[in-house]
Design an enzyme around this catalytic site. Structure first.
Site, PDB file in Angstrom:
ATOM      1  N   TYR A  67      28.225 -16.543  10.599  1.00 52.26           N
ATOM      2  CA  TYR A  67      27.999 -16.375   9.150  1.00 52.26           C
ATOM      3  C   TYR A  67      29.241 -15.747   8.487  1.00 52.26           C
ATOM      4  CZ  TYR A  67      25.424 -15.039   4.905  1.00 52.26           C
ATOM      5  OH  TYR A  67      24.989 -14.891   3.611  1.00 52.26           O
ATOM      6  N   SER A 125      29.519 -13.659   0.586  1.00 41.71           N
ATOM      7  CA  SER A 125      28.625 -12.577   1.016  1.00 41.71           C
ATOM      8  C   SER A 125      29.501 -11.368   1.296  1.00 41.71           C
ATOM      9  CB  SER A 125      27.902 -12.972   2.302  1.00 41.71           C
ATOM     10  OG  SER A 125      27.354 -11.819   2.926  1.00 41.71           O
ATOM     11  N   ASP A 182      21.498 -33.418   2.153  1.00 42.22           N
ATOM     12  CA  ASP A 182      21.976 -32.433   3.116  1.00 42.22           C
ATOM     13  C   ASP A 182      23.426 -32.097   2.767  1.00 42.22           C
ATOM     14  OD1 ASP A 182      22.909 -31.003   5.287  1.00 42.22           O
ATOM     15  OD2 ASP A 182      21.786 -32.185   6.749  1.00 42.22           O
TER      16      ASP A 182
HETATM   17  P1  NAP Z   1      17.286 -19.019   0.810  1.00 43.61           P
HETATM   18  O1  NAP Z   1      16.286 -18.287  -0.014  1.00 43.61           O
HETATM   19  O2  NAP Z   1      17.059 -19.171   2.262  1.00 43.61           O
HETATM   20  O3  NAP Z   1      17.526 -20.473   0.137  1.00 43.61           O
HETATM   21  C1  NAP Z   1      18.454 -21.344   0.727  1.00 43.61           C
HETATM   22  C2  NAP Z   1      18.608 -22.564  -0.152  1.00 43.61           C
HETATM   23  O4  NAP Z   1      19.624 -23.420   0.454  1.00 43.61           O
HETATM   24  C3  NAP Z   1      17.349 -23.413  -0.252  1.00 43.61           C
HETATM   25  O5  NAP Z   1      17.307 -23.980  -1.549  1.00 43.61           O
HETATM   26  C4  NAP Z   1      17.576 -24.501   0.803  1.00 43.61           C
HETATM   27  O6  NAP Z   1      16.868 -25.725   0.516  1.00 43.61           O
HETATM   28  C5  NAP Z   1      19.075 -24.719   0.654  1.00 43.61           C
HETATM   29  N1  NAP Z   1      19.700 -25.337   1.847  1.00 43.61           N
HETATM   30  C6  NAP Z   1      19.822 -24.789   3.074  1.00 43.61           C
HETATM   31  N2  NAP Z   1      20.433 -25.676   3.908  1.00 43.61           N
HETATM   32  C7  NAP Z   1      20.685 -26.789   3.181  1.00 43.61           C
HETATM   33  C8  NAP Z   1      21.259 -28.048   3.472  1.00 43.61           C
HETATM   34  N3  NAP Z   1      21.739 -28.359   4.694  1.00 43.61           N
HETATM   35  N4  NAP Z   1      21.343 -28.977   2.475  1.00 43.61           N
HETATM   36  C9  NAP Z   1      20.861 -28.698   1.221  1.00 43.61           C
HETATM   37  N5  NAP Z   1      20.306 -27.523   0.887  1.00 43.61           N
HETATM   38  C10 NAP Z   1      20.211 -26.570   1.856  1.00 43.61           C
HETATM   39  O7  NAP Z   1      18.755 -18.321   0.690  1.00 43.61           O
HETATM   40  P2  NAP Z   1      19.291 -17.253  -0.362  1.00 43.61           P
HETATM   41  O8  NAP Z   1      19.028 -15.904   0.152  1.00 43.61           O
HETATM   42  O9  NAP Z   1      18.862 -17.618  -1.726  1.00 43.61           O
HETATM   43  O10 NAP Z   1      20.870 -17.491  -0.202  1.00 43.61           O
HETATM   44  C11 NAP Z   1      21.612 -18.314  -1.097  1.00 43.61           C
HETATM   45  C12 NAP Z   1      23.090 -18.096  -0.817  1.00 43.61           C
HETATM   46  O11 NAP Z   1      23.417 -16.705  -1.000  1.00 43.61           O
HETATM   47  C13 NAP Z   1      23.523 -18.447   0.607  1.00 43.61           C
HETATM   48  O12 NAP Z   1      24.805 -19.044   0.577  1.00 43.61           O
HETATM   49  C14 NAP Z   1      23.587 -17.105   1.291  1.00 43.61           C
HETATM   50  O13 NAP Z   1      24.469 -17.104   2.378  1.00 43.61           O
HETATM   51  C15 NAP Z   1      24.085 -16.240   0.163  1.00 43.61           C
HETATM   52  N6  NAP Z   1      23.776 -14.817   0.340  1.00 43.61           N
HETATM   53  C16 NAP Z   1      22.492 -14.375   0.372  1.00 43.61           C
HETATM   54  C17 NAP Z   1      22.255 -13.013   0.557  1.00 43.61           C
HETATM   55  C18 NAP Z   1      20.874 -12.429   0.594  1.00 43.61           C
HETATM   56  O14 NAP Z   1      20.746 -11.215   0.804  1.00 43.61           O
HETATM   57  N7  NAP Z   1      19.821 -13.222   0.376  1.00 43.61           N
HETATM   58  C19 NAP Z   1      23.336 -12.118   0.733  1.00 43.61           C
HETATM   59  C20 NAP Z   1      24.632 -12.615   0.699  1.00 43.61           C
HETATM   60  C21 NAP Z   1      24.848 -13.961   0.489  1.00 43.61           C
HETATM   61  P3  NAP Z   1      15.291 -25.919   0.994  1.00 43.61           P
HETATM   62  O15 NAP Z   1      14.456 -25.126   0.013  1.00 43.61           O
HETATM   63  O16 NAP Z   1      15.058 -27.383   0.887  1.00 43.61           O
HETATM   64  O17 NAP Z   1      15.210 -25.384   2.389  1.00 43.61           O
END
Ligand code: NAP
Length: 251
Positions: free
Chosen positions: A156, A143, A64
């Site tokens: 966020y 972001s 975590d």
């Molecule tokens: P996602 O598909 O929801 O994946 C999230 C990842 O973070 C998963 O591998 C999850 O592990 C892990 N995670 C979450 N909480 C955790 C914790 N407490 N300890 C360890 N691992 C944890 O998210 P994403 O869209 O790829 O986003 C990745 C990053 O990009 C984030 O920081 C997000 O804020 C940023 N971002 C995303 C977007 C977008 O449009 N998607 C835009 C701007 C910024 P599990 O698989 O085990 O749950």
């Protein structure tokens, strides 16, 4: 020789979405890659199996990221296994969107701890080894929300704005030691995180993006690879928007 041969990397949130694309891209470019996931062991196992079958070196750690001791342990285990960590990508993140009037303390703390405190946890754990090695690349996932307000995202946006300030400070602290610290700020990327908002308003979102498409996880992985490379050695303390022009404003 591939670009990252001999390099080792640690990516948080590597099991799914953007982090998964970063793990793949770094491993396919020749790095040994460790990644952290929280609870989705199946996704983590599949990724390890897929990359191992390509003769790439990858390890998964369940931890975590909110927990300082857990971060210290993961870093220690990777350093014991591979001798060093050259590249740290703080990517793990969550959303708990709700208007401030309705936001519970848990929704506030979950987001701040997962997105921002995790960056403190892992950066502090790698700082000494990177300073001793006189080499390091730290990339923190921000972001466009760090700069542009969205209703329902006070928690966020605060976490991502915090990451950008943190990135600039640490960049100054580590610049003379050969360690760069940068942020990447994605726009709308097609991952599990954006399923709800895409289901509600995908056409509207696309209209607002000058590139007229959503971003893919590989779009972000490509930016991370550049900032992690030798070619980016004189870039530090920056936040790179990767958003198809979403935040440009104007006409
Ligand atoms: P996602 O598909 O929801 O994946 C999230 C990842 O973070 C998963 O591998 C999850 O592990 C892990 N995670 C979450 N909480 C955790 C914790 N407490 N300890 C360890 N691992 C944890 O998210 P994403 O869209 O790829 O986003 C990745 C990053 O990009 C984030 O920081 C997000 O804020 C940023 N971002 C995303 C977007 C977008 O449009 N998607 C835009 C701007 C910024 P599990 O698989 O085990 O749950």
């Amino acid at each position: 020789m591939t670009k990252f041969e001999g390099r080792t990397a640690l990516v948080t949130g590597g099991s799914r979405g953007i982090g998964r694309a970063i793990v793949k891209a770094l491993a396919q470019a020749g790095a040994k890659v460790a990644f952290v996931y929280q609870s989705n062991a199946q996704a983590a196992d599949e990724l390890v199996a897929e990359l191992t079958a390509q003769n790439l070196v990858v390890k998964a750690y369940q931890a975590d990221v909110r927990n300082k001791e857990a971060a210290d342990q993961v870093v220690q285990q990777v350093v014991e296994a591979w001798g060093k960590i050259d590249i740290l990508v703080n990517n793990a993140g969550i959303v708990r969107d709700t208007l401030l009037a309705m936001m519970s303390p848990e929704q506030w703390h979950d987001v701040i701890d997962t997105n921002l405190t995790s960056v403190f946890n892992f950066c502090q754990a790698v700082t000494r080894p990177m300073m001793s090695a006189r080499y390091g690349r730290i990339i923190n996932m921000s972001s466009v929300a760090a700069e542009f307000g969205n209703k329902g995202q006070a928690n966020y946006a605060a976490s991502k704005g915090g990451i950008e300030g943190f990135t600039r400070c640490l960049a100054k602290e580590l610049a003379s030691r050969g360690v760069t610290v940068n942020a990447v700020a994605p726009g709308f990327i097609e991952t599990d995180m954006t399923v709800a908002v895409r289901n509600a308003a995908e056409a509207e979102i696309k209209k607002a993006i000058p590139a007229k498409r959503l971003g893919q996880p590989d779009d972000i992985a490509n930016a991370v690879l550049f900032l992690a490379s030798e070619a980016a050695s004189y870039i530090t303390g920056q936040s790179l928007k990767v958003d198809g022009g979403l935040t440009l404003g104007g006409f």
